[in-house]
Design a protein around this motif. Sequence first.
Motif, PDB file in Angstrom:
ATOM      1  N   VAL A 155      13.267  33.468  -5.284  1.00 55.89           N
ATOM      2  CA  VAL A 155      13.519  33.325  -6.719  1.00 55.89           C
ATOM      3  C   VAL A 155      13.109  34.646  -7.343  1.00 55.89           C
ATOM      4  O   VAL A 155      11.980  35.103  -7.148  1.00 55.89           O
ATOM      5  N   TYR A 156      14.032  35.288  -8.071  1.00 56.70           N
ATOM      6  CA  TYR A 156      13.757  36.620  -8.594  1.00 56.70           C
ATOM      7  C   TYR A 156      14.662  36.916  -9.785  1.00 56.70           C
ATOM      8  O   TYR A 156      15.689  36.271 -10.001  1.00 56.70           O
ATOM      9  N   TRP A 157      14.260  37.915 -10.562  1.00 58.58           N
ATOM     10  CA  TRP A 157      15.074  38.403 -11.673  1.00 58.58           C
ATOM     11  C   TRP A 157      16.114  39.371 -11.135  1.00 58.58           C
ATOM     12  O   TRP A 157      15.816  40.213 -10.292  1.00 58.58           O
ATOM     13  N   ASP A 158      17.326  39.273 -11.649  1.00 61.13           N
ATOM     14  CA  ASP A 158      18.388  40.242 -11.378  1.00 61.13           C
ATOM     15  C   ASP A 158      18.981  40.598 -12.734  1.00 61.13           C
ATOM     16  O   ASP A 158      19.788  39.850 -13.279  1.00 61.13           O
ATOM     17  N   GLY A 159      18.527  41.715 -13.282  1.00 60.35           N
ATOM     18  CA  GLY A 159      18.929  42.078 -14.641  1.00 60.35           C
ATOM     19  C   GLY A 159      18.322  41.113 -15.636  1.00 60.35           C
ATOM     20  O   GLY A 159      17.111  40.956 -15.697  1.00 60.35           O
ATOM     21  N   ASP A 160      19.171  40.406 -16.397  1.00 62.95           N
ATOM     22  CA  ASP A 160      18.665  39.454 -17.389  1.00 62.95           C
ATOM     23  C   ASP A 160      18.841  38.014 -16.944  1.00 62.95           C
ATOM     24  O   ASP A 160      18.883  37.098 -17.760  1.00 62.95           O
ATOM     25  N   ALA A 161      18.941  37.790 -15.638  1.00 60.81           N
ATOM     26  CA  ALA A 161      19.116  36.436 -15.103  1.00 60.81           C
ATOM     27  C   ALA A 161      18.130  36.198 -13.967  1.00 60.81           C
ATOM     28  O   ALA A 161      17.735  37.126 -13.267  1.00 60.81           O
ATOM     29  N   VAL A 162      17.738  34.936 -13.790  1.00 57.40           N
ATOM     30  CA  VAL A 162      16.875  34.555 -12.678  1.00 57.40           C
ATOM     31  C   VAL A 162      17.753  33.914 -11.615  1.00 57.40           C
ATOM     32  O   VAL A 162      18.522  32.994 -11.902  1.00 57.40           O
ATOM     33  N   VAL A 163      17.634  34.419 -10.387  1.00 55.32           N
ATOM     34  CA  VAL A 163      18.441  33.944  -9.267  1.00 55.32           C
ATOM     35  C   VAL A 163      17.583  33.048  -8.380  1.00 55.32           C
ATOM     36  O   VAL A 163      16.469  33.415  -8.001  1.00 55.32           O
ATOM     37  N   PHE A 164      18.122  31.875  -8.048  1.00 50.29           N
ATOM     38  CA  PHE A 164      17.488  30.921  -7.140  1.00 50.29           C
ATOM     39  C   PHE A 164      18.371  30.868  -5.896  1.00 50.29           C
ATOM     40  O   PHE A 164      19.378  30.166  -5.864  1.00 50.29           O
ATOM     41  N   ARG A 202      26.882  34.789 -19.492  1.00 53.56           N
ATOM     42  CA  ARG A 202      27.360  34.350 -18.188  1.00 53.56           C
ATOM     43  C   ARG A 202      27.332  35.534 -17.219  1.00 53.56           C
ATOM     44  O   ARG A 202      27.974  36.553 -17.467  1.00 53.56           O
ATOM     45  N   PRO A 203      26.594  35.396 -16.118  1.00 55.74           N
ATOM     46  CA  PRO A 203      26.577  36.469 -15.124  1.00 55.74           C
ATOM     47  C   PRO A 203      27.958  36.619 -14.474  1.00 55.74           C
ATOM     48  O   PRO A 203      28.685  35.648 -14.317  1.00 55.74           O
ATOM     49  N   GLY A 204      28.312  37.836 -14.083  1.00 59.04           N
ATOM     50  CA  GLY A 204      29.591  38.079 -13.437  1.00 59.04           C
ATOM     51  C   GLY A 204      29.725  37.328 -12.125  1.00 59.04           C
ATOM     52  O   GLY A 204      28.734  37.028 -11.449  1.00 59.04           O
ATOM     53  N   ASP A 205      30.950  36.990 -11.755  1.00 57.52           N
ATOM     54  CA  ASP A 205      31.264  36.299 -10.495  1.00 57.52           C
ATOM     55  C   ASP A 205      30.553  34.958 -10.339  1.00 57.52           C
ATOM     56  O   ASP A 205      30.268  34.528  -9.230  1.00 57.52           O
ATOM     57  N   SER A 206      30.247  34.307 -11.425  1.00 58.31           N
ATOM     58  CA  SER A 206      29.574  33.014 -11.342  1.00 58.31           C
ATOM     59  C   SER A 206      30.445  31.934 -11.975  1.00 58.31           C
ATOM     60  O   SER A 206      31.350  32.212 -12.757  1.00 58.31           O
ATOM     61  N   LEU A 207      30.146  30.710 -11.614  1.00 64.05           N
ATOM     62  CA  LEU A 207      30.830  29.560 -12.187  1.00 64.05           C
ATOM     63  C   LEU A 207      29.843  28.798 -13.058  1.00 64.05           C
ATOM     64  O   LEU A 207      28.710  28.540 -12.638  1.00 64.05           O
ATOM     65  N   PRO A 208      30.225  28.424 -14.275  1.00 62.39           N
ATOM     66  CA  PRO A 208      29.291  27.705 -15.144  1.00 62.39           C
ATOM     67  C   PRO A 208      29.027  26.295 -14.639  1.00 62.39           C
ATOM     68  O   PRO A 208      29.925  25.626 -14.147  1.00 62.39           O
TER      69      PRO A 208
END
Length: 115
Positions: A71-80, A96-102
């Motif tokens: 679990v970590y920050w990537d820019g302004d988003a937290v990735v799990f 909305r982060p790029g290449d992601s699905l809501p």
Amino acid sequence: MTRTTTGGPVLRWAAVLLAGALLLMGLVWLTPGEDDRFADSAPQMEAVARTLGKDEVLKRQTIGVLTFDAVYWDGDAVVFSLSDSHRAYIWSPDRRPGDSLPLWGPWYTFWSDPH
């Protein structure tokens, strides 16, 4: 006069096997899927995201009922990042982060292709 039965023990074994198969199918059908586990874990995941330091990386964490490799920050988003998967959940309340699905609200999902 002799009474004959057809199937006797064979019919009973078939009934037992059928009942066992139906029971097993029912248990598999009732087992929560990943979407259900995410819905149960999302509040705890958001609490972690809100308190995680920008330079902090949590390794091998179980949050709610999901286990993550990191679990970590990537820019302004937290990735799990999910264990044993090429899937990640992303918490980003601002965009909305790029290449992601809501998924819903500030939650998104991402599939990576390792090849």
